[in-house]
Design a protein around this motif. Structure first.
Motif, PDB file in Angstrom:
ATOM      1  N   GLY A 318       1.991   3.495   0.465  1.00  0.00           N
ATOM      2  CA  GLY A 318       2.109   4.087  -0.869  1.00  0.00           C
ATOM      3  C   GLY A 318       1.980   5.593  -0.833  1.00  0.00           C
ATOM      4  N   HIS A 420       0.167   5.852  -6.406  1.00  0.00           N
ATOM      5  CA  HIS A 420      -0.643   5.552  -7.586  1.00  0.00           C
ATOM      6  C   HIS A 420      -1.747   6.566  -7.780  1.00  0.00           C
ATOM      7  CE1 HIS A 420       1.475   1.776  -7.865  1.00  0.00           C
ATOM      8  NE2 HIS A 420       1.129   1.470  -6.624  1.00  0.00           N
ATOM      9  N   TYR A 421      -1.450   7.833  -7.446  1.00  0.00           N
ATOM     10  CA  TYR A 421      -2.452   8.896  -7.583  1.00  0.00           C
ATOM     11  C   TYR A 421      -2.751   9.148  -9.048  1.00  0.00           C
ATOM     12  CZ  TYR A 421      -4.429  13.585  -7.597  1.00  0.00           C
ATOM     13  OH  TYR A 421      -5.239  14.682  -7.813  1.00  0.00           O
TER      14      TYR A 421
END
Length: 421
Positions: A318, A420-421
């Motif tokens: 990711g 997904h920061y």
């Protein structure tokens, strides 16, 4: 004597700054004699010894000390560079630590090294040297120096590189506490797939991610045809994620050429410490390093394969890396009025052919923030000597109508971003 430093030299210096130098042509190795971590160390019956204060070694008495067997070559820059540090550690902990340097080279070669090397003379290095060695090399086979062995209480406790020889590790080992060092094994296969029993012959294609692999030598990207599977293999071993991604973006040719300094990285991640070893801690690698192998039926150019692998990192981790313009603090080279400067005729000076070469060298030295060249004169020859600060550098640069100013400038940086920061 002047040195003309070209842009090629600057980038080759970066490439080889941390590289081990190979000492000899590879020879057939008898691994039946090789010792591993945990094995009992059997001292040699005799050694050819020079320098230091020892006439011989009392191996029984040395069992109460942590003994470092430090393999070196006269043409290995890193080997020479670490000698003063090793001597200082031994002097500081003389009751706990003993350094024995070992080389395959002859006495005359070693005498010439210590007689002519100004760095060793300046630091008054006088470590014992075992020369014309064959015994230690037979029980600790290796291809590259420096190669470091830690022995305590008659047992082999570490086979590592120079970064593992720290005061903390020496004291912990002497106190009976665990130590954390990377294993250096120049003959390891460096292969995650071989550890997967029964799958070597049946794999058709695919990607393997794993964490740190004990006993596998760290290796950056390699793309080649695999002789076992017949597939095209892309691999890296025991490297950090940031190091891995940074090489990929270079291979993918997605950005202009500049020094890949950590100041030019913008983090959009929850925890950047798992990507990069900011504190240069030896134990960080076992916790955060990764191994990667990808097997493809079709061969691709490296630039295209790098893009494919970057997609793997996005899919499995990711995380992605890309280039973006940002304003950061920089050392900006600008034109300025010429101010004459009279240099010391006896001072050592280096000539930089072009301000772009000077900019590259400044980035490589990391004395200042990332460098930006607004002069862009590729013909000017700038000859300057040593300096300790920006003012000292600018006094010399002004003779060529150039000055360095530390200010914010918009330059390309690398962005590391988690999905997904």
């Amino acid at each position: 004597m002047k040195k003309n430093i070209t842009l090629l030299f600057v980038f080759l210096s970066l490439l080889f700054a941390n590289a081990h130098l190979y000492a000899q042509k590879e020879q057939q190795v008898d691994f039946s004699k090789a010792l591993k971590i945990g094995d009992t160390f059997i001292p040699p019956p005799a050694v050819k010894l020079m320098r230091g204060t020892d006439k011989s070694f009392d191996w029984k008495a040395l069992e109460d000390k942590v003994v470092l067997i430090d393999f070196f070559d006269t043409f290995c820059g890193t080997c020479i560079q670490i000698m003063p540090k090793l001597q200082q550690l031994e002097k500081k902990h003389a009751d706990k630590f003993k350094v024995i340097t070992v080389t395959w080279q002859d006495k005359a070669t070693i005498e010439k090294l210590f007689a002519t090397n100004e760095y060793l003379k300046e630091n008054k290095v006088n470590l014992p040297v075992v020369y014309d060695d064959t015994y230690f090399k037979s029980i600790f086979p290796h291809k590259a120096a420096p190669h470091e062995i830690l022995i305590y209480k008659g047992k082999v406790h570490a086979i590592t590189n120079s970064n593992g020889i720290t005061e903390e590790n020496i004291l912990n080992l002497h106190a009976g506490l665990p130590i954390s060092v990377r294993v250096k094994d120049d003959y390891a296969t460096g292969d995650v797939l071989t550890q997967m029993t029964g799958q070597q012959k049946t794999i058709k294609a695919g990607t393997i991610f794993s964490g740190y692999q004990e006993g596998v030598e760290a290796e950056s990207w390699r793309f080649k045809r695999d002789s076992i599977t017949g597939l095209y293999k892309s691999s890296c071993y025991n490297t950090g994620i940031m190091q891995t991604l940074r090489v990929l973006i270079y291979k993918a040719r997605l950005k202009e050429s500049y020094m890949p300094r950590i100041e030019r990285v913008h983090w959009k991640v929850k925890d950047s410490t798992k990507y990069y070893n900011f504190k240069n801690e030896e134990g960080w690698w076992k916790e955060n390093a990764i191994c990667y192998e990808r097997y493809d039926i079709t061969e691709r150019p490296d630039s295209l394969q790098a893009l494919v692998i970057m997609q793997d990192f996005l899919s499995f981790y990711g995380v992605k890396i890309y280039q973006q313009k940002r304003k950061i603090k920089c050392l900006v080279l600008k034109p300025c009025p010429v101010v004459p400067y009279t240099a010391d005729p006896d001072a050592k000076k280096i000539t930089y052919v072009g301000t772009n070469v000077l900019t590259g060298f400044l980035d490589l030295s990391e004395k200042f923030p990332p460098a930006v060249d607004l002069v862009n004169d590729r013909k000017i020859e700038i000859e300057i000597g040593d300096y300790n600060d920006l003012e000292g550098m600018n006094v010399q640069l002004a003779a060529y109508g150039v000055k360095g100013v530390i200010e914010d400038a918009e330059i390309n940086v690398l962005v590391v971003e988690e999905l997904h920061y």
